[in-house]
Design a protein around this motif. Structure first.
Motif, PDB file in Angstrom:
ATOM      1  N   SER A   6     -50.040 -53.287   8.779  1.00 42.30           N
ATOM      2  CA  SER A   6     -50.378 -51.901   9.165  1.00 42.30           C
ATOM      3  C   SER A   6     -51.466 -51.124   9.493  1.00 42.30           C
ATOM      4  CB  SER A   6     -49.108 -50.943  10.050  1.00 42.30           C
ATOM      5  OG  SER A   6     -48.785 -50.525   9.001  1.00 42.30           O
ATOM      6  N   ILE A   7     -52.044 -50.956   8.033  1.00 45.38           N
ATOM      7  CA  ILE A   7     -53.066 -50.654   7.864  1.00 45.38           C
ATOM      8  C   ILE A   7     -54.314 -50.941   7.866  1.00 45.38           C
ATOM      9  CG2 ILE A   7     -54.144 -47.851   5.973  1.00 45.38           C
ATOM     10  CD1 ILE A   7     -50.839 -47.681   5.655  1.00 45.38           C
ATOM     11  N   LYS A   8     -55.381 -50.483   8.423  1.00 48.21           N
ATOM     12  CA  LYS A   8     -57.047 -51.010   8.380  1.00 48.21           C
ATOM     13  C   LYS A   8     -57.204 -51.247   7.351  1.00 48.21           C
ATOM     14  CE  LYS A   8     -61.078 -50.635  10.603  1.00 48.21           C
ATOM     15  NZ  LYS A   8     -62.671 -49.567  11.382  1.00 48.21           N
ATOM     16  N   GLY A  12     -28.910 -52.503  -1.091  1.00 43.16           N
ATOM     17  CA  GLY A  12     -28.093 -51.497  -1.649  1.00 43.16           C
ATOM     18  C   GLY A  12     -27.154 -51.811  -3.357  1.00 43.16           C
ATOM     19  N   TRP A  13     -27.757 -52.490  -3.708  1.00 40.99           N
ATOM     20  CA  TRP A  13     -28.266 -52.807  -5.477  1.00 40.99           C
ATOM     21  C   TRP A  13     -29.250 -52.095  -5.811  1.00 40.99           C
ATOM     22  CZ3 TRP A  13     -26.970 -58.834  -8.039  1.00 40.99           C
ATOM     23  CH2 TRP A  13     -26.810 -59.302  -6.891  1.00 40.99           C
ATOM     24  N   CYS A  14     -28.452 -51.235  -6.830  1.00 36.63           N
ATOM     25  CA  CYS A  14     -29.341 -50.508  -7.184  1.00 36.63           C
ATOM     26  C   CYS A  14     -29.861 -50.735  -8.409  1.00 36.63           C
ATOM     27  CB  CYS A  14     -29.216 -49.003  -7.181  1.00 36.63           C
ATOM     28  SG  CYS A  14     -30.298 -47.991  -8.663  1.00 36.63           S
ATOM     29  N   LEU A  37     -38.032 -56.473   5.903  1.00 39.21           N
ATOM     30  CA  LEU A  37     -39.447 -56.637   5.434  1.00 39.21           C
ATOM     31  C   LEU A  37     -39.620 -56.035   3.844  1.00 39.21           C
ATOM     32  CD1 LEU A  37     -43.280 -56.025   8.213  1.00 39.21           C
ATOM     33  CD2 LEU A  37     -41.598 -58.026   6.887  1.00 39.21           C
ATOM     34  N   MET A  38     -40.263 -57.721   3.545  1.00 35.80           N
ATOM     35  CA  MET A  38     -40.117 -56.972   1.224  1.00 35.80           C
ATOM     36  C   MET A  38     -41.708 -57.118   1.697  1.00 35.80           C
ATOM     37  SD  MET A  38     -37.368 -59.340   0.163  1.00 35.80           S
ATOM     38  CE  MET A  38     -37.783 -60.971   0.850  1.00 35.80           C
ATOM     39  N   GLY A  39     -42.092 -56.652   0.358  1.00 38.47           N
ATOM     40  CA  GLY A  39     -43.617 -56.382  -0.142  1.00 38.47           C
ATOM     41  C   GLY A  39     -43.867 -56.931  -1.000  1.00 38.47           C
ATOM     42  N   ILE A  62     -45.311 -35.938   3.882  1.00 33.07           N
ATOM     43  CA  ILE A  62     -45.313 -37.908   4.340  1.00 33.07           C
ATOM     44  C   ILE A  62     -45.876 -38.056   5.911  1.00 33.07           C
ATOM     45  CG2 ILE A  62     -43.262 -39.197   4.034  1.00 33.07           C
ATOM     46  CD1 ILE A  62     -41.923 -37.649   2.237  1.00 33.07           C
ATOM     47  N   PHE A  63     -46.407 -39.170   5.926  1.00 39.33           N
ATOM     48  CA  PHE A  63     -46.719 -39.239   7.659  1.00 39.33           C
ATOM     49  C   PHE A  63     -45.717 -41.152   7.856  1.00 39.33           C
ATOM     50  CE2 PHE A  63     -49.746 -36.756   5.791  1.00 39.33           C
ATOM     51  CZ  PHE A  63     -50.007 -36.045   6.474  1.00 39.33           C
ATOM     52  N   GLU A  64     -44.664 -41.013   8.544  1.00 38.34           N
ATOM     53  CA  GLU A  64     -44.213 -41.730   9.102  1.00 38.34           C
ATOM     54  C   GLU A  64     -44.252 -42.391  10.107  1.00 38.34           C
ATOM     55  OE1 GLU A  64     -42.172 -44.235   6.465  1.00 38.34           O
ATOM     56  OE2 GLU A  64     -41.754 -45.085   9.190  1.00 38.34           O
ATOM     57  N   ALA A  65     -44.469 -44.142  10.310  1.00 41.48           N
ATOM     58  CA  ALA A  65     -44.573 -44.892  11.569  1.00 41.48           C
ATOM     59  C   ALA A  65     -43.612 -44.643  12.424  1.00 41.48           C
ATOM     60  CB  ALA A  65     -44.804 -45.739  11.216  1.00 41.48           C
ATOM     61  N   GLY A  88     -36.421 -54.241  -5.211  1.00 43.02           N
ATOM     62  CA  GLY A  88     -36.929 -52.724  -5.258  1.00 43.02           C
ATOM     63  C   GLY A  88     -36.281 -51.301  -5.235  1.00 43.02           C
ATOM     64  N   VAL A  89     -35.046 -50.928  -4.805  1.00 47.22           N
ATOM     65  CA  VAL A  89     -33.566 -50.469  -4.639  1.00 47.22           C
ATOM     66  C   VAL A  89     -34.061 -49.240  -6.022  1.00 47.22           C
ATOM     67  CG1 VAL A  89     -31.781 -49.234  -4.540  1.00 47.22           C
ATOM     68  CG2 VAL A  89     -32.912 -51.410  -3.228  1.00 47.22           C
ATOM     69  N   GLY A  90     -33.919 -49.534  -6.600  1.00 48.59           N
ATOM     70  CA  GLY A  90     -34.174 -49.125  -8.381  1.00 48.59           C
ATOM     71  C   GLY A  90     -35.842 -49.239  -9.128  1.00 48.59           C
ATOM     72  N   GLY A 115     -33.458 -48.612   4.607  1.00 45.97           N
ATOM     73  CA  GLY A 115     -32.351 -48.202   5.812  1.00 45.97           C
ATOM     74  C   GLY A 115     -31.702 -49.511   5.497  1.00 45.97           C
ATOM     75  N   ARG A 116     -32.822 -49.892   4.865  1.00 46.03           N
ATOM     76  CA  ARG A 116     -31.606 -51.868   5.604  1.00 46.03           C
ATOM     77  C   ARG A 116     -31.527 -52.623   4.110  1.00 46.03           C
ATOM     78  NH1 ARG A 116     -35.763 -53.652  10.011  1.00 46.03           N
ATOM     79  NH2 ARG A 116     -36.634 -51.624  10.606  1.00 46.03           N
ATOM     80  N   ASN A 117     -31.399 -52.750   2.850  1.00 48.20           N
ATOM     81  CA  ASN A 117     -31.567 -53.367   1.983  1.00 48.20           C
ATOM     82  C   ASN A 117     -29.858 -53.915   1.453  1.00 48.20           C
ATOM     83  OD1 ASN A 117     -30.696 -51.500   0.083  1.00 48.20           O
ATOM     84  ND2 ASN A 117     -32.229 -50.321   0.406  1.00 48.20           N
ATOM     85  N   ILE A 136     -48.085 -41.982   2.665  1.00 46.90           N
ATOM     86  CA  ILE A 136     -47.662 -43.212   3.952  1.00 46.90           C
ATOM     87  C   ILE A 136     -46.397 -43.493   3.597  1.00 46.90           C
ATOM     88  CG2 ILE A 136     -49.041 -44.025   5.323  1.00 46.90           C
ATOM     89  CD1 ILE A 136     -51.958 -43.573   3.857  1.00 46.90           C
ATOM     90  N   GLY A 137     -45.482 -43.234   4.076  1.00 41.22           N
ATOM     91  CA  GLY A 137     -44.810 -44.146   3.821  1.00 41.22           C
ATOM     92  C   GLY A 137     -42.942 -43.300   3.414  1.00 41.22           C
ATOM     93  N   ALA A 138     -42.474 -42.970   4.315  1.00 40.22           N
ATOM     94  CA  ALA A 138     -41.189 -42.246   4.050  1.00 40.22           C
ATOM     95  C   ALA A 138     -39.910 -43.445   3.101  1.00 40.22           C
ATOM     96  CB  ALA A 138     -41.109 -41.442   5.341  1.00 40.22           C
ATOM     97  N   GLY A 139     -40.005 -44.244   2.772  1.00 38.87           N
ATOM     98  CA  GLY A 139     -38.925 -44.933   2.483  1.00 38.87           C
ATOM     99  C   GLY A 139     -38.762 -44.571   0.677  1.00 38.87           C
ATOM    100  N   TYR A 140     -37.719 -45.213  -0.182  1.00 47.54           N
ATOM    101  CA  TYR A 140     -37.789 -44.582  -1.258  1.00 47.54           C
ATOM    102  C   TYR A 140     -39.095 -44.474  -2.535  1.00 47.54           C
ATOM    103  CZ  TYR A 140     -32.798 -47.307  -0.830  1.00 47.54           C
ATOM    104  OH  TYR A 140     -32.107 -47.599  -0.218  1.00 47.54           O
ATOM    105  N   THR A 141     -40.472 -45.481  -2.432  1.00 45.70           N
ATOM    106  CA  THR A 141     -41.043 -45.462  -3.006  1.00 45.70           C
ATOM    107  C   THR A 141     -41.909 -43.377  -2.472  1.00 45.70           C
ATOM    108  OG1 THR A 141     -41.636 -47.585  -3.012  1.00 45.70           O
ATOM    109  CG2 THR A 141     -43.433 -46.248  -4.234  1.00 45.70           C
ATOM    110  N   LEU A 197     -47.558 -46.120   0.163  1.00 46.80           N
ATOM    111  CA  LEU A 197     -46.577 -46.683   0.028  1.00 46.80           C
ATOM    112  C   LEU A 197     -45.817 -46.656   0.802  1.00 46.80           C
ATOM    113  CD1 LEU A 197     -45.619 -42.867  -1.949  1.00 46.80           C
ATOM    114  CD2 LEU A 197     -46.659 -45.545  -2.906  1.00 46.80           C
ATOM    115  N   THR A 198     -46.849 -48.102   2.259  1.00 48.26           N
ATOM    116  CA  THR A 198     -45.862 -48.984   2.985  1.00 48.26           C
ATOM    117  C   THR A 198     -45.195 -50.001   2.800  1.00 48.26           C
ATOM    118  OG1 THR A 198     -48.627 -49.526   3.424  1.00 48.26           O
ATOM    119  CG2 THR A 198     -47.368 -47.858   4.955  1.00 48.26           C
ATOM    120  N   GLU A 199     -45.670 -50.887   1.670  1.00 47.99           N
ATOM    121  CA  GLU A 199     -44.676 -52.475   1.046  1.00 47.99           C
ATOM    122  C   GLU A 199     -45.296 -53.217   1.822  1.00 47.99           C
ATOM    123  OE1 GLU A 199     -44.127 -52.570  -1.377  1.00 47.99           O
ATOM    124  OE2 GLU A 199     -42.130 -54.062  -1.886  1.00 47.99           O
TER     125      GLU A 199
END
Ligand SMILES: Cc1cc2nc3c(=O)[nH]c(=O)nc-3n(C[C@H](O)[C@H](O)[C@H](O)COP(=O)(O)OP(=O)(O)OC[C@H]3O[C@@H](n4cnc5c(N)ncnc54)[C@H](O)[C@@H]3O)c2cc1C
Length: 458
Positions: free
Chosen positions: A245-247, A76-78, A351-353, A60-63, A380-382, A72-74, A36-41, A238-240
């Motif tokens: 948003s998930i029950k 870019g510090w790896c 949004l960060m988690g 992968i299931f992505e909202a 969280g990039v690295g 897709g917004r950070n 669940i979630g198509a971010g890096y994780t 993996l929705t950080e």
């Protein structure tokens, strides 16, 4: 077909090709592993699952669309560093674990660079290190002491290098610059290119990514979406910052905003004045973090501030007129007055988690087949790559060096209900701001406000 959602960032505007419309495919009845979630994780987890077990049916299931969230917004510090390492190093009985996580994170930077190269993902990876500038005289003393202390903690001399004012200014010519702490363990990347590049590789390997498919709830072996349910042996959440948003997942991760701006591409004369010739990422020692990078197309992308909205409200795309963004733009101008006539072309946030104890976690229950990872805050990039590799080892039942790291099962208690959560998040911001402001005005460390800030941030 559905049009992709633009997340408002510079990165979505500067992709190799414009975001394409997405064909909505019917959902499968059953998969081996549902992510669940198509971010890096999520993307890295799918990637390493297939590396180790190519026969697995992974979906992968992505909202929204790939990389719509923080990935897709950070900034870019790896980074070869992560939340919680400092906490571990500070406790004598956990210092060795802290060093082990730090070393694993340092190797992670190279891992990401080498996968990107191997898979042909042009994410503008340049390992120029990162430079933390002393913008107040007392920062310089702290940083020199810290460089020495890092040696006592087990790091090498080359891991953290003190640069005097002249050497620091030659690297990044900030308006106030009393020296800097430099570490080579950081690469500059174009965040969205990494996310979309990974998705491309996964699709080529047969992984289905179901975009515009929010998961509303899940339980052992089944997830539910507005488009239907899917059975899965294993389900990884993996929705950080979007976890609320998930029950049933509310209050596990605090959704905290970070804000960014970017300039127009700057002429060579401006870069001659600013520096960053090696594409070092840069920041300073204030508590309300700032972070910047020189992009491949010679813009300055810069972020800072943090915001929380009552009830963990999640705003999909931040309004460019948000006052927090103007504050970030003004902070950038204060650091580099040479930018006073440069146009700010992009303003966005994401949004960060954050876990209740401000450390990342990875967890997997072999009996239920349920797992999750995250809580990286703004680092969280690295870390998402390392967390994904740990999660994959846990899912596949592999005992490795990284499954012994203290991130495993370091799940914090839930955040407080409102209004306590809102008051706590506000207090963190307020104490941090107050301490920073006092320190810039007095030129001395603010023990009172700084101490209160540290209490809240763990
Ligand atoms: C402005 C900003 C700057 C940052 N800068 C840096 C930096 O320079 N360096 C660094 O190390 N870290 C940085 N971070 C943090 C870093 O970007 C994140 O830690 C990292 O991207 C987290 O990746 P993720 O895959 O866990 O989460 P995300 O990238 O947020 O992905 C989660 C995905 O889950 C999807 N989703 C949410 N709910 C559901 C649902 N119900 N069903 C299905 N899908 C769902 C979302 O749409 C999203 O695509 C920054 C973060 C922000 C916001």
């Amino acid at each position: 077909m559905t049009s992709p959602l633009h997340n408002g960032s510079l990165w979505f505007d500067t992709l190799e090709a414009p975001l394409a419309s997405v064909a909505i495919e019917p959902l499968p009845d059953k998969v081996d592993v549902a992510i669940i979630g198509a971010g890096y994780t999520g993307l890295w987890t799918a990637y390493y699952l297939l590396q180790h077990s190519p026969g697995l049916k992974v979906a992968i299931f992505e909202a929204n669309t790939v990389g719509f969230g923080a990935s897709g917004r950070n900034g870019g510090w790896c980074m070869g560093w992560a939340m919680g390492i400092e906490q571990l190093l500070a406790q004598s009985d956990h210092a060795a674990e802290g060093l082990a996580v730090a070393r694993a994170m340092q190797r992670t930077v190279d891992e990401i660079g080498s996968v990107a190269e191997h898979e042909g993902i042009d994410c503008h990876f340049v390992k120029g290190g990162t430079i933390k500038v002393a913008t107040r005289p007392f920062d310089a003393l702290d940083m020199q002491a810290q460089a020495a202390h890092r040696r006592e903690q087990g790091f090498d001399a080359a891991d953290f290098v003190w640069l005097d004012a002249a050497a620091s200014k030659a690297r990044v010519n900030m308006s106030a610059n009393y020296g800097a702490l430099y570490t080579p363990h950081c690469a500059r990347i174009h965040p969205a290119r990494l996310a979309l590049g990974l998705a491309r590789v996964l699709r080529e390997q047969g992984v289905k990514i179901y975009e515009h498919t929010p998961v509303s709830s899940f339980s052992t072996h089944e997830l539910v979406t507005p488009r239907g349910s899917v059975l899965a042996q294993k389900i990884l959440r993996l929705t950080e910052g979007y976890t609320d948003s998930i029950k049933g997942q509310q209050r596990q991760l605090l959704p905290l905003y970070s804000m960014m701006v970017a300039t127009q591409p700057l002429p060579a004369s401006t870069w001659d004045s600013i520096g960053l010739k090696q594409h070092e990422t840069f920041g300073d020692a204030r508590r309300v973090t700032i972070y910047g990078q020189r992009t491949a197309d010679d813009r300055l992308a810069f972020g800072g501030r943090a915001g929380y909205y009552f009830g963990s409200r999640r705003i999909p795309v931040i309004d460019p007129a948000d006052p927090m963004l103007e504050h970030v733009a003004q902070t950038l101008l204060g650091l580099f007055p040479v930018l006073q006539h440069a146009q700010i072309t992009h303003r966005w946030g994401g949004l960060m988690g954050v876990q209740r104890h401000w450390r990342p976690f990875v967890t997997f229950n072999a009996e239920s087949g349920l797992g999750s990872a995250g809580g990286y805050t703004g680092e969280g990039v690295g870390a998402s790559n390392l967390a994904a590799r740990i999660l994959v080892d846990l899912v596949l039942g592999r005992e490795t060096d990284i499954t012994r790291l203290p991130w495993v099962d370091d799940v914090a208690r839930r955040w407080e209900p409102e209004p306590l959560r809102w008051l706590g998040a506000g207090a963190i911001q307020w104490f941090g701001d107050r301490a920073d402001r006092r320190e810039f005005v007095t030129g001395k460390p603010s023990r009172l406000w700084g101490g209160l800030f540290d209490q809240f941030v763990g």
